[in-house]
Design a protein around this motif. Structure first.
Motif, PDB file in Angstrom:
ATOM      1  N   ALA A 187       2.100  -3.735   4.140  1.00  0.00           N
ATOM      2  CA  ALA A 187       0.663  -3.507   4.236  1.00  0.00           C
ATOM      3  C   ALA A 187       0.016  -3.833   2.893  1.00  0.00           C
ATOM      4  CB  ALA A 187       0.376  -2.066   4.618  1.00  0.00           C
ATOM      5  N   TYR A 188      -0.940  -4.745   2.905  1.00  0.00           N
ATOM      6  CA  TYR A 188      -1.666  -5.135   1.698  1.00  0.00           C
ATOM      7  C   TYR A 188      -3.016  -4.429   1.647  1.00  0.00           C
ATOM      8  CZ  TYR A 188       1.454  -8.901   0.094  1.00  0.00           C
ATOM      9  OH  TYR A 188       2.507  -9.613  -0.404  1.00  0.00           O
ATOM     10  N   PRO A 189      -3.682  -4.471   0.490  1.00  0.00           N
ATOM     11  CA  PRO A 189      -5.003  -3.831   0.384  1.00  0.00           C
ATOM     12  C   PRO A 189      -6.007  -4.409   1.385  1.00  0.00           C
ATOM     13  CG  PRO A 189      -4.126  -4.324  -1.788  1.00  0.00           C
ATOM     14  CD  PRO A 189      -3.212  -4.988  -0.812  1.00  0.00           C
ATOM     15  N   GLN A 190      -6.937  -3.567   1.794  1.00  0.00           N
ATOM     16  CA  GLN A 190      -7.984  -3.972   2.722  1.00  0.00           C
ATOM     17  C   GLN A 190      -9.321  -4.069   1.999  1.00  0.00           C
ATOM     18  OE1 GLN A 190      -8.001  -1.106   5.917  1.00  0.00           O
ATOM     19  NE2 GLN A 190      -5.769  -1.173   6.127  1.00  0.00           N
ATOM     20  N   THR A 191     -10.187  -4.895   2.533  1.00  0.00           N
ATOM     21  CA  THR A 191     -11.548  -4.986   2.002  1.00  0.00           C
ATOM     22  C   THR A 191     -12.417  -3.924   2.678  1.00  0.00           C
ATOM     23  OG1 THR A 191     -12.114  -6.640   3.665  1.00  0.00           O
ATOM     24  CG2 THR A 191     -11.321  -7.447   1.522  1.00  0.00           C
ATOM     25  N   PRO A 192     -13.601  -3.653   2.129  1.00  0.00           N
ATOM     26  CA  PRO A 192     -14.478  -2.644   2.747  1.00  0.00           C
ATOM     27  C   PRO A 192     -14.883  -3.026   4.167  1.00  0.00           C
ATOM     28  CG  PRO A 192     -15.195  -3.140   0.507  1.00  0.00           C
ATOM     29  CD  PRO A 192     -14.145  -4.148   0.846  1.00  0.00           C
ATOM     30  N   GLU A 231       6.829  -8.663  13.095  1.00  0.00           N
ATOM     31  CA  GLU A 231       7.400  -7.485  13.755  1.00  0.00           C
ATOM     32  C   GLU A 231       6.352  -6.453  14.168  1.00  0.00           C
ATOM     33  OE1 GLU A 231       7.941  -6.469   9.273  1.00  0.00           O
ATOM     34  OE2 GLU A 231       7.926  -8.248  10.565  1.00  0.00           O
ATOM     35  N   VAL A 232       5.082  -6.691  13.847  1.00  0.00           N
ATOM     36  CA  VAL A 232       4.030  -5.770  14.285  1.00  0.00           C
ATOM     37  C   VAL A 232       3.752  -6.007  15.765  1.00  0.00           C
ATOM     38  CG1 VAL A 232       1.625  -5.091  14.039  1.00  0.00           C
ATOM     39  CG2 VAL A 232       3.018  -5.505  12.013  1.00  0.00           C
ATOM     40  N   ILE A 233       3.829  -4.953  16.551  1.00  0.00           N
ATOM     41  CA  ILE A 233       3.668  -5.026  17.997  1.00  0.00           C
ATOM     42  C   ILE A 233       2.198  -5.136  18.378  1.00  0.00           C
ATOM     43  CG2 ILE A 233       3.957  -3.723  20.144  1.00  0.00           C
ATOM     44  CD1 ILE A 233       6.471  -2.457  18.848  1.00  0.00           C
ATOM     45  N   CYS A 234       1.373  -4.276  17.796  1.00  0.00           N
ATOM     46  CA  CYS A 234      -0.053  -4.260  18.110  1.00  0.00           C
ATOM     47  C   CYS A 234      -0.793  -3.423  17.075  1.00  0.00           C
ATOM     48  CB  CYS A 234      -0.311  -3.717  19.514  1.00  0.00           C
ATOM     49  SG  CYS A 234       0.221  -2.000  19.756  1.00  0.00           S
ATOM     50  N   HIS A 235      -2.128  -3.528  17.097  1.00  0.00           N
ATOM     51  CA  HIS A 235      -3.031  -2.716  16.276  1.00  0.00           C
ATOM     52  C   HIS A 235      -2.863  -2.948  14.773  1.00  0.00           C
ATOM     53  CE1 HIS A 235      -3.004   0.242  19.924  1.00  0.00           C
ATOM     54  NE2 HIS A 235      -3.733  -0.842  20.157  1.00  0.00           N
ATOM     55  N   GLY A 236      -2.363  -4.123  14.394  1.00  0.00           N
ATOM     56  CA  GLY A 236      -2.298  -4.443  12.975  1.00  0.00           C
ATOM     57  C   GLY A 236      -3.687  -4.540  12.374  1.00  0.00           C
ATOM     58  N   ILE A 237      -3.859  -3.999  11.171  1.00  0.00           N
ATOM     59  CA  ILE A 237      -5.165  -3.992  10.510  1.00  0.00           C
ATOM     60  C   ILE A 237      -5.264  -5.196   9.577  1.00  0.00           C
ATOM     61  CG2 ILE A 237      -6.711  -2.709   8.989  1.00  0.00           C
ATOM     62  CD1 ILE A 237      -5.385  -0.137   9.946  1.00  0.00           C
ATOM     63  N   PRO A 238      -6.276  -6.042   9.741  1.00  0.00           N
ATOM     64  CA  PRO A 238      -6.431  -7.191   8.843  1.00  0.00           C
ATOM     65  C   PRO A 238      -6.490  -6.765   7.382  1.00  0.00           C
ATOM     66  CG  PRO A 238      -7.876  -7.419  10.740  1.00  0.00           C
ATOM     67  CD  PRO A 238      -7.295  -6.030  10.806  1.00  0.00           C
ATOM     68  N   ASP A 239      -5.768  -7.508   6.525  1.00  0.00           N
ATOM     69  CA  ASP A 239      -5.745  -7.179   5.104  1.00  0.00           C
ATOM     70  C   ASP A 239      -5.665  -8.449   4.277  1.00  0.00           C
ATOM     71  OD1 ASP A 239      -3.058  -8.001   5.168  1.00  0.00           O
ATOM     72  OD2 ASP A 239      -2.278  -5.965   5.325  1.00  0.00           O
ATOM     73  N   THR A 240      -5.324  -8.312   3.008  1.00  0.00           N
ATOM     74  CA  THR A 240      -5.388  -9.437   2.080  1.00  0.00           C
ATOM     75  C   THR A 240      -4.073 -10.212   1.959  1.00  0.00           C
ATOM     76  OG1 THR A 240      -5.011  -7.850   0.280  1.00  0.00           O
ATOM     77  CG2 THR A 240      -7.283  -8.496   0.720  1.00  0.00           C
ATOM     78  N   ARG A 241      -3.108  -9.924   2.805  1.00  0.00           N
ATOM     79  CA  ARG A 241      -1.881 -10.718   2.809  1.00  0.00           C
ATOM     80  C   ARG A 241      -2.153 -12.100   3.390  1.00  0.00           C
ATOM     81  NH1 ARG A 241       1.791 -12.436   6.597  1.00  0.00           N
ATOM     82  NH2 ARG A 241       3.940 -12.772   5.893  1.00  0.00           N
ATOM     83  N   GLU A 242      -1.654 -13.138   2.738  1.00  0.00           N
ATOM     84  CA  GLU A 242      -1.789 -14.491   3.250  1.00  0.00           C
ATOM     85  C   GLU A 242      -0.737 -14.766   4.316  1.00  0.00           C
ATOM     86  OE1 GLU A 242      -1.572 -17.259   0.038  1.00  0.00           O
ATOM     87  OE2 GLU A 242      -3.482 -16.647  -0.835  1.00  0.00           O
ATOM     88  N   LEU A 243      -1.143 -15.393   5.391  1.00  0.00           N
ATOM     89  CA  LEU A 243      -0.185 -15.828   6.405  1.00  0.00           C
ATOM     90  C   LEU A 243       0.747 -16.866   5.802  1.00  0.00           C
ATOM     91  CD1 LEU A 243      -2.581 -16.205   9.475  1.00  0.00           C
ATOM     92  CD2 LEU A 243      -0.880 -14.399   9.093  1.00  0.00           C
ATOM     93  N   GLU A 244       2.014 -16.801   6.202  1.00  0.00           N
ATOM     94  CA  GLU A 244       3.026 -17.704   5.654  1.00  0.00           C
ATOM     95  C   GLU A 244       3.540 -18.652   6.717  1.00  0.00           C
ATOM     96  OE1 GLU A 244       6.060 -15.226   4.017  1.00  0.00           O
ATOM     97  OE2 GLU A 244       4.757 -14.348   2.478  1.00  0.00           O
ATOM     98  N   ASP A 245       3.981 -19.803   6.274  1.00  0.00           N
ATOM     99  CA  ASP A 245       4.571 -20.776   7.185  1.00  0.00           C
ATOM    100  C   ASP A 245       5.749 -20.138   7.924  1.00  0.00           C
ATOM    101  OD1 ASP A 245       4.686 -23.645   8.061  1.00  0.00           O
ATOM    102  OD2 ASP A 245       6.707 -23.473   7.241  1.00  0.00           O
ATOM    103  N   MET A 290       0.814  -1.214   0.000  1.00  0.00           N
ATOM    104  CA  MET A 290       0.000   0.000   0.000  1.00  0.00           C
ATOM    105  C   MET A 290       0.853   1.272   0.000  1.00  0.00           C
ATOM    106  SD  MET A 290      -3.191  -0.910  -0.014  1.00  0.00           S
ATOM    107  CE  MET A 290      -4.103   0.473   0.672  1.00  0.00           C
ATOM    108  N   TRP A 291       2.058   1.189   0.541  1.00  0.00           N
ATOM    109  CA  TRP A 291       2.928   2.375   0.655  1.00  0.00           C
ATOM    110  C   TRP A 291       4.330   2.010   0.179  1.00  0.00           C
ATOM    111  CZ3 TRP A 291       0.978   0.841   5.789  1.00  0.00           C
ATOM    112  CH2 TRP A 291      -0.339   1.261   5.986  1.00  0.00           C
ATOM    113  N   PRO A 292       4.561   1.918  -1.120  1.00  0.00           N
ATOM    114  CA  PRO A 292       5.863   1.480  -1.629  1.00  0.00           C
ATOM    115  C   PRO A 292       7.020   2.405  -1.266  1.00  0.00           C
ATOM    116  CG  PRO A 292       4.465   2.311  -3.401  1.00  0.00           C
ATOM    117  CD  PRO A 292       3.587   2.177  -2.206  1.00  0.00           C
ATOM    118  N   ASP A 293       6.746   3.646  -0.921  1.00  0.00           N
ATOM    119  CA  ASP A 293       7.812   4.572  -0.565  1.00  0.00           C
ATOM    120  C   ASP A 293       8.058   4.656   0.942  1.00  0.00           C
ATOM    121  OD1 ASP A 293       8.319   5.288  -3.207  1.00  0.00           O
ATOM    122  OD2 ASP A 293       6.736   6.800  -3.193  1.00  0.00           O
ATOM    123  N   PHE A 294       7.245   3.951   1.715  1.00  0.00           N
ATOM    124  CA  PHE A 294       7.437   3.952   3.163  1.00  0.00           C
ATOM    125  C   PHE A 294       8.600   3.032   3.536  1.00  0.00           C
ATOM    126  CE2 PHE A 294       6.260   1.970   7.349  1.00  0.00           C
ATOM    127  CZ  PHE A 294       6.500   3.099   8.126  1.00  0.00           C
TER     128      PHE A 294
END
Length: 374
Positions: free
Chosen positions: A80-85, A187-201, A68-72
């Protein structure tokens, strides 16, 4: 073009045919996390620009695909991946005061007072009931954790589980938070927003649940393993759980809230880890967040003494590296400043006449968290 370089440790210039010692790196390469891209001077960089910019293009395509933020400048590998409505709820579900406008007005009013509410004998059963429902919802999420599942799918299951129990998912639109739970990966400590990234092994994933029903909130979270995780991750997660339990162990009437952090930090430091300072436990009842504040680090200046009827959370965030955090551009996601792993556990507690009761304890497996019984 004018090129600006970032000073780094000495490397060898990557311009073909040069090979001189170099301590300058292209800033675009830094943003794209391209390693070993060094130059000895502006002139050398300019002479190889036609070829070097192709490296940016190849990596930019990969970076822009989902990020979502390639320059961050992220601190770790997670993106951060795209989110659904935002999801909706049936009209019959009772809502907290912030559900429509996103502003918890009742919390704002309560901040004018430092009074710590003691639940009455009539209120305690409602608090216990909502915490039990919160536990059921977390258990639904835990059963879905596996490689290939998106955190947005976890959020959908949480949302539907709340509706099935006539609960409002407390995070939804709380200060405009867009989802029904928090999912904090690696590495996310807290308040991560659910998105379309698949969890990885090999990932670790914390799911933070709060539900609202009959005027009360119940709050808990657990960090879980995704597939086969490293020994490093296992050790961190175990220590995070042990740290929470150490803090809980001293809860009783007359205990000072500031002492909880002493126990937590002692345990975390014994494992070689650090304790996040920017976020703390909190009072919870008819308000999602209220007094007391319960810091998880030692020698804090929290005020207040525990009394029967107090309900609050203990939820330490334990970092593999240093304790400091950075916030992503969504103004919610907190990540470790060094990109190393972080793990967290949380329970809602009731202070009793003689000690404490964990209101969000798991019914099965003697109350052990999911990572111990998977």
């Amino acid at each position: 073009l004018t090129f600006v370089f970032c000073i780094s440790m000495a490397k060898v210039c990557t311009t073909p045919g040069c090979g001189k010692p170099s301590s300058l790196q292209c800033p675009t390469c830094l943003k794209l996390k391209i390693e070993d891209s060094y130059f000895c001077s502006q002139e050398c960089f300019k002479s190889s620009w036609a070829e070097h910019k192709l490296v940016h293009k190849r990596n930019k395509v990969v970076a822009d695909k989902n990020d979502m933020w390639p320059d961050f400048q992220y601190t770790g590998k997670l993106r951060a991946y795209p989110q659904t409505p935002r999801r909706t709820l049936p009209l019959h579900i009772a809502r907290p005061d912030y559900a429509a406008a996103g502003i918890p007005e009742s919390e704002r009013i309560a901040k004018a007072s430092s009074h710590m509410k003691q639940l009455s004998p009539g209120e305690i059963p409602k608090m216990k009931a909502v915490c039990k429902l919160g536990r059921e919802v977390l258990d639904v999420a835990a059963r879905a954790i596996r490689p290939g599942v998106t955190t947005d799918e976890i959020d959908r299951l949480v949302h539907e589980a709340c509706i099935e129990r006539d609960c409002y998912p407390s995070p939804l639109n709380y200060v405009h938070f867009p989802k029904s739970c928090c999912t904090s990966v690696n590495e996310v400590i807290c308040h991560g927003i659910p998105d379309t990234r698949e969890l990885e092994d090999g990932d670790i994933c914390n799911v933070d649940i709060t539900v609202y029903r009959d005027g009360f909130h119940g709050d808990l979270n657990e960090t879980m393993f995704v597939g086969d995780v490293s020994d490093t991750a296992r050790k961190l997660v175990q220590c995070a759980y042990d740290s929470m339990m150490k803090g809980i162990s001293i809860v009783k009437p007359g205990e000072r809230y500031r002492n909880v952090g002493n126990e937590i930090q002692k345990q975390a430091n014994s494992c070689g880890y650090s304790v996040v300072r920017a976020y703390c436990g909190h009072g919870i009842n008819q308000l999602f967040h209220t007094v007391p504040n319960v810091p998880h680090y030692a020698k804090n200046k929290a005020i207040g003494v525990m009394k029967p009827g107090h309900t609050f959370t203990i939820e330490p965030m334990i970092n593999e590296g240093i304790w400091r955090d950075v916030t992503w551009p969504d103004d919610w996601t907190a990540a470790t400043v060094d990109g190393k792993l972080s793990a967290q556990f949380e329970h809602t507690l009731l202070v009793t006449e003689t000690g404490y009761e964990i209101l969000t304890l798991r019914d099965e497996h003697d109350g052990k968290p999911h990572f111990m019984t998977a």
